[in-house]
Design a protein around this motif. Structure first.
Motif, PDB file in Angstrom:
ATOM      1  N   MET A 167       0.909  -1.269   0.046  1.00 36.76           N
ATOM      2  CA  MET A 167       0.033  -0.116   0.066  1.00 36.76           C
ATOM      3  C   MET A 167       0.894   1.323   0.030  1.00 36.76           C
ATOM      4  N   LYS A 168       1.897   1.118   0.753  1.00 38.52           N
ATOM      5  CA  LYS A 168       2.733   2.397   0.879  1.00 38.52           C
ATOM      6  C   LYS A 168       3.404   2.621  -0.317  1.00 38.52           C
ATOM      7  N   ASN A 169       3.924   1.683  -1.348  1.00 42.77           N
ATOM      8  CA  ASN A 169       4.467   1.652  -2.663  1.00 42.77           C
ATOM      9  C   ASN A 169       3.435   2.194  -3.518  1.00 42.77           C
ATOM     10  N   LEU A 170       2.174   1.806  -3.693  1.00 42.38           N
ATOM     11  CA  LEU A 170       1.069   2.484  -4.238  1.00 42.38           C
ATOM     12  C   LEU A 170       1.208   4.021  -4.035  1.00 42.38           C
ATOM     13  N   ALA A 171       1.137   4.366  -2.814  1.00 40.08           N
ATOM     14  CA  ALA A 171       0.831   5.915  -2.570  1.00 40.08           C
ATOM     15  C   ALA A 171       2.174   6.550  -3.128  1.00 40.08           C
ATOM     16  N   ILE A 172       3.189   6.207  -3.013  1.00 38.23           N
ATOM     17  CA  ILE A 172       4.362   6.779  -3.309  1.00 38.23           C
ATOM     18  C   ILE A 172       4.352   6.915  -4.951  1.00 38.23           C
ATOM     19  N   ILE A 173       4.016   5.734  -5.675  1.00 44.42           N
ATOM     20  CA  ILE A 173       3.821   5.896  -6.940  1.00 44.42           C
ATOM     21  C   ILE A 173       2.892   6.757  -7.434  1.00 44.42           C
ATOM     22  N   PHE A 174       1.726   6.833  -6.881  1.00 42.33           N
ATOM     23  CA  PHE A 174       0.556   7.804  -7.224  1.00 42.33           C
ATOM     24  C   PHE A 174       1.069   9.256  -6.915  1.00 42.33           C
ATOM     25  N   LEU A 175       1.816   9.603  -5.753  1.00 40.19           N
ATOM     26  CA  LEU A 175       2.436  11.034  -5.632  1.00 40.19           C
ATOM     27  C   LEU A 175       3.346  11.344  -6.635  1.00 40.19           C
ATOM     28  N   VAL A 176       4.257  10.401  -7.069  1.00 42.14           N
ATOM     29  CA  VAL A 176       5.331  10.632  -8.051  1.00 42.14           C
ATOM     30  C   VAL A 176       4.517  10.767  -9.356  1.00 42.14           C
ATOM     31  N   SER A 177       3.477  10.139  -9.646  1.00 42.12           N
ATOM     32  CA  SER A 177       2.996  10.410 -10.922  1.00 42.12           C
ATOM     33  C   SER A 177       2.039  11.697 -10.941  1.00 42.12           C
ATOM     34  N   VAL A 178       1.404  11.849  -9.973  1.00 33.38           N
ATOM     35  CA  VAL A 178       1.124  13.351  -9.779  1.00 33.38           C
ATOM     36  C   VAL A 178       2.102  14.439 -10.050  1.00 33.38           C
ATOM     37  N   ALA A 179       3.061  14.504  -9.206  1.00 36.11           N
ATOM     38  CA  ALA A 179       4.085  15.415  -9.398  1.00 36.11           C
ATOM     39  C   ALA A 179       4.575  15.358 -10.943  1.00 36.11           C
ATOM     40  N   VAL A 180       4.999  14.328 -11.418  1.00 36.64           N
ATOM     41  CA  VAL A 180       5.682  14.365 -12.889  1.00 36.64           C
ATOM     42  C   VAL A 180       4.442  15.006 -14.018  1.00 36.64           C
ATOM     43  N   GLY A 181       3.181  14.672 -13.715  1.00 38.01           N
ATOM     44  CA  GLY A 181       1.895  14.862 -14.341  1.00 38.01           C
ATOM     45  C   GLY A 181       1.794  16.401 -14.366  1.00 38.01           C
TER      46      GLY A 181
END
Length: 141
Positions: free
Chosen positions: A1-15
């Protein structure tokens, strides 16, 4: 779950960074023009920016509604402000430039500056029809 949150936040920042970069570099001219139009709209129009060089009544609605404080219509010899584009061909080009017919654009403009102008000074159906007729006449000259 922690990895999904990190991936989501990184994706949002990149977007967000990608979107900002894209719009920053592709809309510089449009943004600069919008800022200039905003500044001109916020200033009180002077007699110089509202002068017309025609005695014809065909541009009276443009003068009454303040269009000539930012725009000219050179094909009708209507001199106005230089902040906004010349409206001589607006009847023909608005749909291609803004993605909606001129009547719809005058109800709900897609440009930031015109949205503010229309919101603070809405047009009645009669005024909109009169403006469209003037712009149609200009485009035919």
């Amino acid at each position: 779950m922690k990895n999904l949150a990190i991936i989501f936040l990184v994706s949002v920042a990149v977007g967000l960074a990608g979107g900002y970069t894209y719009f920053h570099f592709t809309n510089n001219d449009e943004t600069a023009a919008a800022k200039q139009e905003t500044a001109a709209v916020q200033k009180k129009p002077t007699a110089l920016t509202q002068t017309t060089s025609t005695s014809s009544k065909e541009g009276e609605i443009l003068k009454q509604k303040g269009c000539l404080s930012c725009h000219s219509v050179s094909k009708l010899n209507l001199q106005g402000g230089t902040t906004g584009p010349d409206l001589s061909n607006a009847y023909k080009v608005v749909e291609g430039k803004h993605g909606k017919p001129i009547e719809e654009f005058l109800k709900e403009p897609t440009s930031a500056v015109m949205s503010g102008v229309i919101k603070s000074n809405p047009l009645t159906d009669e005024e909109r029809a009169a403006i469209i007729q003037v712009l149609k006449t200009a485009s035919e000259k």
